[in-house]
Enzyme design. Structure first.
Site, PDB file in Angstrom:
ATOM      1  N   LYS A 111       0.816  -1.217   0.000  1.00  0.00           N
ATOM      2  CA  LYS A 111       0.000   0.000   0.000  1.00  0.00           C
ATOM      3  C   LYS A 111       0.846   1.261   0.000  1.00  0.00           C
ATOM      4  O   LYS A 111       0.462   2.265  -0.575  1.00  0.00           O
ATOM      5  CB  LYS A 111      -0.955   0.010   1.198  1.00  0.00           C
ATOM      6  CG  LYS A 111      -2.118  -0.935   1.027  1.00  0.00           C
ATOM      7  CD  LYS A 111      -3.287  -0.523   1.897  1.00  0.00           C
ATOM      8  CE  LYS A 111      -4.488  -1.417   1.634  1.00  0.00           C
ATOM      9  NZ  LYS A 111      -5.566  -1.212   2.594  1.00  0.00           N
ATOM     10  N   LYS A 194      -4.696  -9.186  -6.351  1.00  0.00           N
ATOM     11  CA  LYS A 194      -5.987  -9.546  -5.739  1.00  0.00           C
ATOM     12  C   LYS A 194      -7.077  -8.561  -6.172  1.00  0.00           C
ATOM     13  O   LYS A 194      -6.785  -7.397  -6.443  1.00  0.00           O
ATOM     14  CB  LYS A 194      -5.839  -9.654  -4.221  1.00  0.00           C
ATOM     15  CG  LYS A 194      -6.148  -8.432  -3.455  1.00  0.00           C
ATOM     16  CD  LYS A 194      -6.078  -8.615  -1.952  1.00  0.00           C
ATOM     17  CE  LYS A 194      -6.219  -7.213  -1.373  1.00  0.00           C
ATOM     18  NZ  LYS A 194      -6.083  -7.047   0.008  1.00  0.00           N
ATOM     19  N   LYS A 197     -11.450  -3.440  -3.753  1.00  0.00           N
ATOM     20  CA  LYS A 197     -12.420  -2.358  -3.924  1.00  0.00           C
ATOM     21  C   LYS A 197     -11.735  -1.029  -4.177  1.00  0.00           C
ATOM     22  O   LYS A 197     -12.357  -0.082  -4.646  1.00  0.00           O
ATOM     23  CB  LYS A 197     -13.399  -2.278  -2.737  1.00  0.00           C
ATOM     24  CG  LYS A 197     -12.764  -2.230  -1.344  1.00  0.00           C
ATOM     25  CD  LYS A 197     -13.831  -2.103  -0.251  1.00  0.00           C
ATOM     26  CE  LYS A 197     -13.654  -3.056   0.906  1.00  0.00           C
ATOM     27  NZ  LYS A 197     -12.427  -2.920   1.707  1.00  0.00           N
TER      28      LYS A 197
HETATM   29  P1  TYM Z   1     -10.771  -5.375   3.659  1.00  0.00           P
HETATM   30  O1  TYM Z   1     -11.731  -4.263   3.845  1.00  0.00           O
HETATM   31  O2  TYM Z   1      -9.662  -5.195   2.687  1.00  0.00           O
HETATM   32  O3  TYM Z   1     -11.553  -6.694   3.231  1.00  0.00           O
HETATM   33  C1  TYM Z   1     -12.626  -7.214   4.000  1.00  0.00           C
HETATM   34  C2  TYM Z   1     -12.577  -8.731   3.996  1.00  0.00           C
HETATM   35  O4  TYM Z   1     -12.605  -9.202   2.633  1.00  0.00           O
HETATM   36  C3  TYM Z   1     -11.508 -10.068   2.401  1.00  0.00           C
HETATM   37  N1  TYM Z   1     -11.044  -9.857   1.031  1.00  0.00           N
HETATM   38  C4  TYM Z   1     -10.895 -10.832   0.131  1.00  0.00           C
HETATM   39  N2  TYM Z   1     -11.092 -12.147   0.189  1.00  0.00           N
HETATM   40  C5  TYM Z   1     -10.854 -12.871  -0.924  1.00  0.00           C
HETATM   41  N3  TYM Z   1     -10.409 -12.321  -2.085  1.00  0.00           N
HETATM   42  C6  TYM Z   1     -10.189 -11.001  -2.197  1.00  0.00           C
HETATM   43  N4  TYM Z   1      -9.778 -10.468  -3.327  1.00  0.00           N
HETATM   44  C7  TYM Z   1     -10.438 -10.187  -1.044  1.00  0.00           C
HETATM   45  N5  TYM Z   1     -10.320  -8.855  -0.809  1.00  0.00           N
HETATM   46  C8  TYM Z   1     -10.696  -8.678   0.460  1.00  0.00           C
HETATM   47  C9  TYM Z   1     -10.439  -9.631   3.390  1.00  0.00           C
HETATM   48  O5  TYM Z   1      -9.524 -10.662   3.640  1.00  0.00           O
HETATM   49  C10 TYM Z   1     -11.280  -9.283   4.593  1.00  0.00           C
HETATM   50  O6  TYM Z   1     -11.565 -10.428   5.341  1.00  0.00           O
HETATM   51  N6  TYM Z   1      -7.740  -5.215   7.608  1.00  0.00           N
HETATM   52  C11 TYM Z   1      -9.026  -5.691   7.142  1.00  0.00           C
HETATM   53  C12 TYM Z   1     -10.195  -5.192   7.953  1.00  0.00           C
HETATM   54  C13 TYM Z   1     -10.088  -5.401   9.422  1.00  0.00           C
HETATM   55  C14 TYM Z   1     -10.243  -6.629  10.120  1.00  0.00           C
HETATM   56  C15 TYM Z   1     -10.074  -6.290  11.490  1.00  0.00           C
HETATM   57  C16 TYM Z   1     -10.513  -7.928   9.736  1.00  0.00           C
HETATM   58  C17 TYM Z   1      -9.833  -4.445  10.332  1.00  0.00           C
HETATM   59  N7  TYM Z   1      -9.839  -4.959  11.592  1.00  0.00           N
HETATM   60  C18 TYM Z   1     -10.153  -7.282  12.485  1.00  0.00           C
HETATM   61  C19 TYM Z   1     -10.581  -8.917  10.733  1.00  0.00           C
HETATM   62  C20 TYM Z   1     -10.403  -8.580  12.083  1.00  0.00           C
HETATM   63  C21 TYM Z   1      -9.198  -5.227   5.709  1.00  0.00           C
HETATM   64  O7  TYM Z   1      -8.596  -4.301   5.237  1.00  0.00           O
HETATM   65  O8  TYM Z   1     -10.195  -5.866   5.059  1.00  0.00           O
END
Ligand code: TYM
Length: 335
Positions: A111, A194, A197
């Site tokens: 990032k 990957k 969004k």
């Molecule tokens: P974020 O917002 O990027 O994504 C949310 C969830 O979606 C999953 N994900 C994917 N899974 C499969 N293929 C993909 N291309 C893909 N893109 C996203 C992510 O693995 C995630 O589960 N850091 C986290 C948010 C967060 C969090 C937490 C998660 C903050 N605090 C505590 C678990 C526990 C994030 O940026 O997710």
């Protein structure tokens, strides 16, 4: 009953990757867990977010979670900034985690890009806040996509060091739940990246709000190679785009990848893509419709989030108060 926590950033419209990697599993876990699902706005601002857009996307993400099938009455859906326990525990974790640990985080490297000096300090300590998100509730099970695995390993390192430093067993071990045939959905334009969004190219992803014809056109135009589909899984080796589309088909249909290839192996991509488009529309259209219905009444979404935040605070406040006491802080005044 074990407690589940997971989060999603309101940094865009949720994608098929978010759905298959995370949200769909969130729904399934409700049956036999106590679940908290959080729209992590504190995490989102680690990179610049326009304030009006952030407000809109926070409501949209809450609507998406509910539209996918999370029940905010039986479980808890809330926005992170409304529960101060997250930030209070994150500060303690900033002082527990080591710079060497954070330096190994691949997501920060991705990032921050080449100009690391210009990245926000928040982006760097992002994993510490993520550890606090989960541990403020003593949650033990965290359903995420594969890209979050490293962050959860760090969360366990932080918990262990806290327990060691303060001679306690206060924080439990977290178990990442990385489930299904599509724990890492890749970009439709580049099978090595990957699906995200926040990718600048809308063609790279399927958004949960995409219209039917947009979904079909994105899938038909998805990058593939010139070979026909293989008849066996071993034939997907070195073919990232083909593997991705087969994984998505398998996850959406509930049919194993081997069975998908038994049906479509030996054929070109055109027919397979048509079938995949129809399947995707079939699964996503009802979610998009429910999101639109919910978003027509933003006041209702706000009330759901506020009620969720109050219930979340009631769980997290005593846990974080105890962590603060272990550190040696005097109690906070009762207000
Ligand atoms: P974020 O917002 O990027 O994504 C949310 C969830 O979606 C999953 N994900 C994917 N899974 C499969 N293929 C993909 N291309 C893909 N893109 C996203 C992510 O693995 C995630 O589960 N850091 C986290 C948010 C967060 C969090 C937490 C998660 C903050 N605090 C505590 C678990 C526990 C994030 O940026 O997710």
């Amino acid at each position: 009953m074990q407690r589940v926590f997971s989060g999603i950033q309101p940094s865009g419209v949720p994608t098929l990757g978010n759905y298959l990697g995370a949200m769909r599993n969130w729904v399934a876990l409700q049956a036999d867990h106590e679940c908290l699902y959080c729209v992590v706005d504190l995490h989102a601002i680690t990179v610049w977010q326009d304030p009006a857009t952030l407000r809109q996307q926070t409501r949209e993400m809450a609507a998406a979670i509910i539209a996918c099938g999370v029940d905010p009455e039986r479980h808890i859906v809330f926005h992170q900034s409304a529960v101060s326990a997250h930030a209070r525990l994150a500060w303690i974790f900033n002082c527990v985690a080591r710079l060497g640990w954070l330096n190994r985080m691949t997501q920060f490297k991705d990032k921050a890009g080449k100009d690391r000096e210009a990245a926000s300090a928040g982006l760097y300590v992002y994993p510490n806040l993520m550890a606090a998100d989960v541990l403020a509730y003593h949650a033990t099970r965290v359903p995420v996509g594969d890209d979050q695995r490293q962050h959860l390993e760090l969360a366990n390192d932080i918990a262990q060091k806290f327990n060691h430093d303060y001679e306690t067993t206060f924080f439990p071990v977290i178990e990442p739940l990385i489930i299904g045939e599509a724990a890492r959905v890749m970009s439709l334009r580049d099978g090595t990246k990957k699906m995200s969004k926040s990718d600048p190219s809308d063609q790279s992803r399927i958004n949960l709000t995409d219209e039917t014809d947009v979904i079909a056109s994105k899938i038909r135009r998805a990058r593939t190679d010139a070979e026909p589909l293989p008849s066996e899984i071993a034939g997907l080796e070195g073919r990232a785009e083909a593997r991705n589309l087969v994984g998505i088909y398998s996850a959406l249909s509930g049919i194993s990848q081997a069975e998908v290839l038994a049906e479509y192996g030996g054929q070109g991509f055109a027919g397979f893509k048509d079938a995949l488009a129809a399947l995707t529309v079939d699964k996503l259209a009802p979610i998009a419709a429910e999101m639109r219905r919910l978003l027509a009444d933003p006041g209702h979404i706000d009330r759901v989030l506020f009620a969720g935040a109050a219930r979340a605070s009631a769980i997290a406040d005593p846990i974080v108060a105890e962590a603060q006491a272990l550190v040696g802080f005097l109690p906070r005044p009762q207000v």
